[in-house]
Design a protein around this motif. Structure first.
Motif, PDB file in Angstrom:
ATOM      1  N   UNK A 168       0.789  -1.235   0.000  1.00  9.80           N
ATOM      2  CA  UNK A 168       0.000   0.000   0.000  1.00  9.80           C
ATOM      3  C   UNK A 168       0.821   1.285   0.000  1.00  9.80           C
ATOM      4  N   UNK A 169       1.945   1.297   0.696  1.00 10.80           N
ATOM      5  CA  UNK A 169       2.749   2.517   0.794  1.00 10.80           C
ATOM      6  C   UNK A 169       3.260   2.986  -0.556  1.00 10.80           C
ATOM      7  N   UNK A 170       3.360   2.073  -1.517  1.00 13.73           N
ATOM      8  CA  UNK A 170       3.890   2.416  -2.833  1.00 13.73           C
ATOM      9  C   UNK A 170       2.802   2.904  -3.785  1.00 13.73           C
ATOM     10  N   UNK A 171       1.569   3.029  -3.287  1.00 13.73           N
ATOM     11  CA  UNK A 171       0.447   3.351  -4.172  1.00 13.73           C
ATOM     12  C   UNK A 171      -0.176   4.698  -3.795  1.00 13.73           C
ATOM     13  N   UNK A 172      -0.734   5.358  -4.799  1.00 15.29           N
ATOM     14  CA  UNK A 172      -1.421   6.636  -4.580  1.00 15.29           C
ATOM     15  C   UNK A 172      -2.739   6.396  -3.855  1.00 15.29           C
ATOM     16  N   UNK A 173      -3.346   7.522  -3.412  1.00 19.94           N
ATOM     17  CA  UNK A 173      -4.625   7.414  -2.719  1.00 19.94           C
ATOM     18  C   UNK A 173      -5.699   6.770  -3.581  1.00 19.94           C
ATOM     19  N   UNK A 174      -5.744   7.157  -4.849  1.00 20.19           N
ATOM     20  CA  UNK A 174      -6.732   6.590  -5.749  1.00 20.19           C
ATOM     21  C   UNK A 174      -6.536   5.099  -5.951  1.00 20.19           C
ATOM     22  N   UNK A 176      -5.044   3.076  -3.811  1.00 22.37           N
ATOM     23  CA  UNK A 176      -5.398   2.412  -2.560  1.00 22.37           C
ATOM     24  C   UNK A 176      -6.913   2.243  -2.430  1.00 22.37           C
ATOM     25  N   UNK A 177      -7.663   3.249  -2.878  1.00 28.09           N
ATOM     26  CA  UNK A 177      -9.114   3.117  -2.820  1.00 28.09           C
ATOM     27  C   UNK A 177      -9.599   2.036  -3.768  1.00 28.09           C
ATOM     28  N   UNK A 178      -8.912   1.870  -4.885  1.00 29.25           N
ATOM     29  CA  UNK A 178      -9.245   0.785  -5.801  1.00 29.25           C
ATOM     30  C   UNK A 178      -9.046  -0.578  -5.128  1.00 29.25           C
ATOM     31  N   UNK A 179      -7.981  -0.669  -4.318  1.00 27.69           N
ATOM     32  CA  UNK A 179      -7.733  -1.920  -3.591  1.00 27.69           C
ATOM     33  C   UNK A 179      -8.877  -2.191  -2.617  1.00 27.69           C
ATOM     34  N   UNK A 180      -9.323  -1.132  -1.924  1.00 24.44           N
ATOM     35  CA  UNK A 180     -10.451  -1.283  -1.009  1.00 24.44           C
ATOM     36  C   UNK A 180     -11.702  -1.748  -1.728  1.00 24.44           C
ATOM     37  N   UNK A 203      -9.746  15.962  -6.503  1.00 22.23           N
ATOM     38  CA  UNK A 203     -10.864  16.072  -7.449  1.00 22.23           C
ATOM     39  C   UNK A 203     -10.712  15.242  -8.720  1.00 22.23           C
ATOM     40  N   UNK A 204      -9.534  15.278  -9.351  1.00 20.90           N
ATOM     41  CA  UNK A 204      -9.360  14.533 -10.593  1.00 20.90           C
ATOM     42  C   UNK A 204      -9.405  13.026 -10.353  1.00 20.90           C
ATOM     43  N   UNK A 205      -8.757  12.580  -9.276  1.00 26.82           N
ATOM     44  CA  UNK A 205      -8.770  11.157  -8.941  1.00 26.82           C
ATOM     45  C   UNK A 205     -10.188  10.743  -8.559  1.00 26.82           C
ATOM     46  N   UNK A 206     -10.882  11.613  -7.857  1.00 28.89           N
ATOM     47  CA  UNK A 206     -12.262  11.335  -7.460  1.00 28.89           C
ATOM     48  C   UNK A 206     -13.151  11.132  -8.679  1.00 28.89           C
ATOM     49  N   UNK A 207     -12.995  11.988  -9.676  1.00 22.24           N
ATOM     50  CA  UNK A 207     -13.773  11.863 -10.901  1.00 22.24           C
ATOM     51  C   UNK A 207     -13.452  10.556 -11.622  1.00 22.24           C
ATOM     52  N   UNK A 208     -12.174  10.187 -11.628  1.00 24.69           N
ATOM     53  CA  UNK A 208     -11.774   8.916 -12.260  1.00 24.69           C
ATOM     54  C   UNK A 208     -12.408   7.730 -11.548  1.00 24.69           C
ATOM     55  N   UNK A 209     -12.449   7.785 -10.215  1.00 28.49           N
ATOM     56  CA  UNK A 209     -13.034   6.689  -9.451  1.00 28.49           C
ATOM     57  C   UNK A 209     -14.541   6.595  -9.668  1.00 28.49           C
ATOM     58  N   UNK A 210     -15.193   7.733  -9.832  1.00 29.34           N
ATOM     59  CA  UNK A 210     -16.622   7.722 -10.140  1.00 29.34           C
ATOM     60  C   UNK A 210     -16.864   7.038 -11.490  1.00 29.34           C
ATOM     61  N   UNK A 211     -16.030   7.396 -12.480  1.00 31.11           N
ATOM     62  CA  UNK A 211     -16.145   6.761 -13.794  1.00 31.11           C
ATOM     63  C   UNK A 211     -15.879   5.266 -13.696  1.00 31.11           C
ATOM     64  N   UNK A 212     -14.869   4.920 -12.882  1.00 30.63           N
ATOM     65  CA  UNK A 212     -14.513   3.511 -12.696  1.00 30.63           C
ATOM     66  C   UNK A 212     -15.689   2.745 -12.085  1.00 30.63           C
ATOM     67  N   UNK A 213     -16.321   3.336 -11.093  1.00 34.83           N
ATOM     68  CA  UNK A 213     -17.458   2.680 -10.451  1.00 34.83           C
ATOM     69  C   UNK A 213     -18.596   2.463 -11.442  1.00 34.83           C
TER      70      UNK A 213
END
Length: 416
Positions: A168-174, A176-180, A203-213
């Protein structure tokens, strides 16, 4: 409600109430008498977190619960799997009352039927990404080979194939949320509970995660209860939205229903700054049962009578199968009548746009710049005319925001 629609209800919540404090019974009795949250706090030192919430979540939908901080939204979602123990009310999963389950049954429900994704990623730093994704399956006691295969499939679903040996330490917040999210999906739950899962992201990562979902949902069709305080997020991903205030559900509906018919002044104020052009659809704006000219039946004189009765100088035309063909104008029809023509086909203008009922105002606006016809709303499969959207309706919806682009479209339309 029909038997079919009843079968499609995955979660049903009835009068769910949660009170924090030592004098819960006294506070509940006061609540049932209609005493306010503030008065209950003053008299009993108890806080009403959720106040008689009732709703149904359909199978395969993203059901968004939203509100400002302190509205009770996160408290409510944690009642669904009894991380918060309800003070009163019931939660039904596939018709079974979860609030009556003993500890063993409840544990099985959490492990097999409902998975939760939290705002804080909750990853174990000493475990690899694969081990984190498989952790829920490990708790269920599944064999290592089986759980790793499921975890790998889930990581691929969320776009993390190839990262399984990272930490996890090697990964960005986005990431890590994907892992969750992968950890929750690996359990293959019937219901996915997401408590402000993207709130901590940029914001940009959040938008990407919304699209991913949304992409994952297109593929898996999970039943998802999603908590957010972000109205734009709720509108983007939610099939239906709940708006809460002070533990009370103010309104439930689609984004369009809430925008066009807010149930209270609070809801109206809550949504007043939303850009309606991206939400309001043709289905809401269209007027049904428009006067139609039938190509095989109505000659020029019949068409003229219909136009005069309707008070319109152009009417839509349909064929014998009720498929929309285009429009005829009064001035062209009058010429055909003078020439003693028996069909309006020579006056038919077919180079006109049509839309489906889910087209938004934003999508329809460019279509009105080169003509003055109402926009025809047709059935996507049959081509049958469902209704018409007047250009004035589009302009009214759009110009309330002083949109310069819209004003340019109006000027173009006036020049035709």
């Amino acid at each position: 409600m029909t038997e079919k629609s009843k079968k499609n209800i995955k979660l049903k919540v009835e009068d769910l109430t949660l009170i924090f404090g030592k004098r819960k019974k006294e506070a509940l009795a006061l609540l049932n008498k209609g005493v306010s949250k503030e008065e209950i706090l003053r008299k009993t030192k108890c806080t009403v977190g959720v106040n008689k919430a009732s709703f149904e979540v359909r199978e395969g939908e993203i059901f968004v619960i939203m509100g400002l901080s302190g509205s009770g939204k996160s408290t409510l979602i944690r009642c669904l799997n009894r991380l918060n123990e309800p003070t009163a009310g019931k939660v039904f999963f596939d018709g079974h009352d979860i609030t009556r389950e003993g500890n063993k049954e409840l544990l099985e429900t959490r492990r097999h039927e409902m998975s939760m994704v939290f705002q804080k990623f909750g990853l174990l730093p000493h475990k690899t990404i694969l081990e984190n994704a498989a952790f829920g399956l490990e708790l269920r006691g599944e064999p290592k080979a089986e759980r790793e295969k499921k975890a790998l499939d889930a990581l691929e679903t969320v776009g993390l194939k190839g990262y399984e040996d990272q930490y996890p330490a090697a990964m960005s917040g986005g990431m890590q949320q994907r892992v969750g999210l992968a950890r929750a999906l690996a359990n293959d739950p019937a219901v996915l509970l997401m408590d402000e899962a993207f709130s901590a992201l940029d914001p940009l990562i959040k938008s990407d995660m919304q699209d991913e979902l949304l992409q994952i949902q297109d593929k898996l069709r999970k039943t998802i209860v999603f908590i957010t305080h972000d109205l734009d997020e709720a509108i983007k991903i939610g099939d239906r939205i709940v708006i809460m205030k002070d533990g009370i559900i103010e309104q439930i509906g689609t984004a369009e229903e809430i925008l066009t018919n807010p149930a209270s002044e609070y809801v109206e104020a809550f949504v007043e700054k939303v850009d309606r052009k991206t939400i309001i659809t043709a289905e809401t704006l269209m007027f049904n049962k428009p006067t139609l000219i039938q190509l095989a039946k109505d000659g020029p004189k019949g068409a003229i009578r219909k136009m005069r009765t309707a008070g319109m100088d152009a009417l839509p035309v349909e064929d014998e199968n009720r498929k929309f063909l285009g429009y005829v104008w009064l001035k062209d029809t009058l010429k055909l009548a003078e020439a003693k023509e028996t069909s309006v086909s020579k006056a038919l203008r077919t180079d006109v746009p049509s839309v489906y009922k889910d087209y938004t105002v934003e999508e329809m606006l460019p279509l009105i710049s080169n003509h003055r016809y109402p926009l025809a709303v047709v059935d996507e499969k049959s081509g049958k005319l469902l209704g018409l959207v007047a250009q004035t309706s589009l302009i009214i919806e759009a110009t309330r925001y002083g949109d310069e682009e819209v004003n340019e479209l109006i000027e173009k339309a006036n020049d035709i």
